[in-house]
Design an enzyme around this catalytic site. Structure first.
Site, PDB file in Angstrom:
ATOM      1  N   GLY A  14       0.810  -1.214   0.000  1.00 21.10           N
ATOM      2  CA  GLY A  14       0.000   0.000   0.000  1.00 21.10           C
ATOM      3  C   GLY A  14       0.846   1.268   0.000  1.00 21.10           C
ATOM      4  O   GLY A  14       0.329   2.366  -0.181  1.00 21.10           O
ATOM      5  N   ARG A  45       5.829 -13.126   0.845  1.00 17.65           N
ATOM      6  CA  ARG A  45       5.422 -13.418   2.219  1.00 17.65           C
ATOM      7  C   ARG A  45       4.468 -14.601   2.239  1.00 17.65           C
ATOM      8  O   ARG A  45       3.910 -14.960   1.191  1.00 17.65           O
ATOM      9  CB  ARG A  45       4.684 -12.190   2.788  1.00 17.65           C
ATOM     10  CG  ARG A  45       5.450 -10.893   2.629  1.00 17.65           C
ATOM     11  CD  ARG A  45       4.565  -9.768   2.085  1.00 17.65           C
ATOM     12  NE  ARG A  45       5.367  -8.591   1.702  1.00 17.65           N
ATOM     13  CZ  ARG A  45       5.749  -7.647   2.537  1.00 17.65           C
ATOM     14  NH1 ARG A  45       5.368  -7.703   3.780  1.00 17.65           N
ATOM     15  NH2 ARG A  45       6.508  -6.658   2.134  1.00 17.65           N
ATOM     16  N   ASP A  64       1.448 -11.595   6.744  1.00 13.99           N
ATOM     17  CA  ASP A  64       1.942 -10.724   5.660  1.00 13.99           C
ATOM     18  C   ASP A  64       3.328 -10.171   5.989  1.00 13.99           C
ATOM     19  O   ASP A  64       3.963  -9.567   5.128  1.00 13.99           O
ATOM     20  CB  ASP A  64       0.964  -9.571   5.384  1.00 13.99           C
ATOM     21  CG  ASP A  64       0.575  -8.820   6.641  1.00 13.99           C
ATOM     22  OD1 ASP A  64       0.013  -9.447   7.551  1.00 13.99           O
ATOM     23  OD2 ASP A  64       0.841  -7.604   6.718  1.00 13.99           O
ATOM     24  N   ASP A 113       9.733  -6.210   7.386  1.00  9.89           N
ATOM     25  CA  ASP A 113       8.763  -5.252   7.910  1.00  9.89           C
ATOM     26  C   ASP A 113       9.038  -4.885   9.363  1.00  9.89           C
ATOM     27  O   ASP A 113       8.367  -5.330  10.287  1.00  9.89           O
ATOM     28  CB  ASP A 113       7.324  -5.752   7.717  1.00  9.89           C
ATOM     29  CG  ASP A 113       6.850  -5.475   6.296  1.00  9.89           C
ATOM     30  OD1 ASP A 113       7.685  -5.054   5.470  1.00  9.89           O
ATOM     31  OD2 ASP A 113       5.659  -5.678   6.007  1.00  9.89           O
TER      32      ASP A 113
HETATM   33  P1  AMP Z   1       2.502  -2.967   7.859  1.00  9.95           P
HETATM   34  O1  AMP Z   1       1.859  -2.589   9.142  1.00  9.95           O
HETATM   35  O2  AMP Z   1       3.563  -1.989   7.417  1.00  9.95           O
HETATM   36  O3  AMP Z   1       2.985  -4.365   7.820  1.00  9.95           O
HETATM   37  O4  AMP Z   1       1.365  -2.811   6.782  1.00  9.95           O
HETATM   38  C1  AMP Z   1       0.179  -3.542   6.751  1.00  9.95           C
HETATM   39  C2  AMP Z   1      -0.615  -3.165   5.520  1.00  9.95           C
HETATM   40  O5  AMP Z   1      -0.993  -1.800   5.568  1.00  9.95           O
HETATM   41  C3  AMP Z   1       0.148  -3.326   4.204  1.00  9.95           C
HETATM   42  O6  AMP Z   1      -0.774  -3.674   3.214  1.00  9.95           O
HETATM   43  C4  AMP Z   1       0.686  -1.938   3.985  1.00  9.95           C
HETATM   44  O7  AMP Z   1       0.991  -1.684   2.632  1.00  9.95           O
HETATM   45  C5  AMP Z   1      -0.471  -1.090   4.450  1.00  9.95           C
HETATM   46  N1  AMP Z   1      -0.042   0.256   4.871  1.00  9.95           N
HETATM   47  C6  AMP Z   1       0.676   0.567   5.979  1.00  9.95           C
HETATM   48  N2  AMP Z   1       0.870   1.896   6.049  1.00  9.95           N
HETATM   49  C7  AMP Z   1       0.290   2.445   4.967  1.00  9.95           C
HETATM   50  C8  AMP Z   1       0.156   3.775   4.470  1.00  9.95           C
HETATM   51  N3  AMP Z   1       0.655   4.834   5.117  1.00  9.95           N
HETATM   52  N4  AMP Z   1      -0.510   3.939   3.302  1.00  9.95           N
HETATM   53  C9  AMP Z   1      -1.040   2.898   2.658  1.00  9.95           C
HETATM   54  N5  AMP Z   1      -0.948   1.633   3.069  1.00  9.95           N
HETATM   55  C10 AMP Z   1      -0.297   1.390   4.214  1.00  9.95           C
HETATM   56 MG    MG Z   2       3.846  -5.452   6.467  1.00 10.16          MG
END
Ligand code: AMP
Ligand code: MG
Length: 476
Positions: A86, A178, A243, A253
């Protein structure tokens, strides 16, 4: 900047990802550059402003085919059928000088079709945290994604705390596949895509694995090694969602991750982990749970007879326990300076850990102290340590290990300098105010974790009560 891209993921069927360009940054500025990694990747030399433009996603180098990967995932046990990159863009792949195919990915580089409600951005805090911790992990020999560059974008990012400087991290890894990548296609019953992904992931991580069962076995083994390594360093990943569980056994991550200061098996830092699902001591079990999800995804590729496939997959996932036990034993044998493992060693270790927990002793400092002879000072009641140390010395003598031999073994198992949470926070706070010196200093010190220099003493200190970080937050 002429990067010799050779993009294989972008050649896979288009429903495995979404093609999307990163968002240009108004005023990209390079704040960290990993020259050694750039050399290993065979990247050409380029002026600083060119690197800032490329690794913020502002200028697309020729041959880049930016894409956001599709994936799903269990987040805190609840299944989300669509997550995906994202806020990340895979620019492409290069063949490193050692022949390994490596992904070059931007993180914090703008919205993608997987952004859901998010802004696709990152602020400088999580970018520097990941840069510091992932490079420290690499220096300690832990399998991990790497950090190539950090760039501030010149654009603000809005978070709960208000307006913060935006930044982009360039992440490099053997792949970004993943468990959740497989889950994305498994939940859609897209068996051809699962097969494609399996072939791709196998080639990149476990070419020796001939069958899906072999592949599962290899991932199980890699994760067992990985989690044992984390445990040996007091590392808490913080968000072991499927993930964030890498198919090749890399740490991936870095969000609310942290190293423990005072040892306690139930330590949790992540602000969103209310029930301690991802507490230090739970990590091995959670890895098994994640691997069971991978096994489920691979079932359609395994034997035609579903019952037989389930039995085989179950047996492979159960194989985690003995592999983990062996890897964990090896980690801690080295941490105690022992050459081999004998009966009674688990009890010896447990006694030490129990006393550390009871007396609030610092995990890193106690084990480093075993190397330097200063461990007793880490205990509120040094006698409790001394009593244990007598048994430890007896054990070392029983296998004929001299003090010097024990120290040699411990010298590459017991780091002196880790990116302690309060130091990471301090570096981030300074960086937000425009001062990168604390970040640079911490980075330099934590990338030679086993060889503290005389000037590093304060970085090795545990946090004072008022410095203690109680919670860490996701990078979002
Ligand atoms: P994470 O917590 O970084 O492992 O992210 C979990 C999910 O949320 C993944 O699909 C990320 O791409 C999405 N995500 C986290 N932060 C953002 C953001 N600021 N904008 C868009 N998607 C995000
Ligand atoms: Mg992640």
């Amino acid at each position: 900047m002429a990067i010799a891209f050779d993009n294989s993921y972008a050649r896979l069927p288009p429903h495995l990802y979404a093609r999307i360009d990163p968002e240009p940054a108004p005023k990209p500025r390079l704040i960290a550059w990993n020259a050694a990694l750039a050399r290993d990747l065979g990247l050409p030399e380029a002026p600083e402003d060119t690197r800032a433009a490329v690794f913020s996603g502002t200028t697309l180098p020729e041959g880049a085919e930016p894409l956001a990967m599709a994936y799903a995932g269990h987040q805190f046990g609840g299944f989300v059928p669509q997550l995906g990159d994202g806020r990340a863009h895979l620019l492409g792949e290069v063949i490193a000088r050692d022949g390994t195919r490596m992904d070059i990915q931007l993180k914090g580089s703008g919205r993608t079709p997987f952004s859901r409600g998010g802004d696709g951005l990152a602020w400088i805090g999580p970018v520097l945290r990941e840069y510091l911790v992932s490079e420290a992990m690499a220096a300690m020999g832990v399998p991990t994604t790497r950090a190539l560059a950090a760039v501030t974008t010149g654009a603000p990012v809005w978070r709960e705390a208000g307006r913060l400087p935006g930044a982009v991290l360039t992440r490099v890894a053997q792949s970004h596949i993943r468990v959740g990548t497989f889950q994305y296609f498994a939940v859609r019953r897209d068996v051809p895509a699962i097969r494609t992904l399996f072939d791709h992931a196998r080639a990149r991580h476990f070419p020796q694995a001939e069958t899906p069962a072999d592949f599962l076995r290899a991932t199980v083994a890699a994760q067992a090694e990985l989690v044992a390594h984390w445990m040996g360093l007091g590392f808490i990943h913080g968000v072991m969602n499927t993930d964030n569980c890498h198919i090749g056994g890399l740490t991936i991550d870095y969000g609310p991750c942290a190293f423990m200061d005072a040892y306690h098996p139930e330590t949790v830092f992540s602000s969103i982990d209310q029930f301690g699902r991802y507490a230090y001591a739970n990590q091995p079990q959670i890895a098994v749970w994640n691997l069971a999800q991978l096994a489920t995804c691979l079932l359609p590729l395994m034997q035609d007879d579903q019952d037989a496939a389930i039995a085989e997959a179950t047996e492979i996932v159960h194989g985690f326990a003995p592999l983990y036990e062996a890897a964990h034993g090896k980690q801690f044998a080295a941490k105690l300076g022992l050459a081999d493992r004998r009966e009674g060693d688990d009890a010896l270790l447990q006694t030490l850990l129990d006393r550390m927990a009871k007396l609030g002793a610092d995990f890193t400092r106690v084990f480093h102290g075993l190397r330097t002879g200063k461990a007793a000072a880490e205990f509120r009641e040094p006698e409790a340590f001394e009593a244990w140390a007598a048994d430890w010395r007896t054990r070392l003598a029983a296998e004929g290990t001299s003090e010097a031999d024990a120290k040699t073994r411990m010298s590459r198992a017991n780091p002196g300098i880790i990116p302690r949470n309060h130091r990471v926070e301090e570096a981030i706070t300074a960086a937000v105010a425009g001062d990168f010196a604390p970040f640079q200093r911490l980075h330099t010190a934590t990338t030679r974790p086993f060889d503290p220099a005389p000037g590093d003493a304060d970085l090795m200190d545990p946090p004072r009560p008022e410095e203690r970080v109680q919670a860490t937050f996701c990078g979002t």
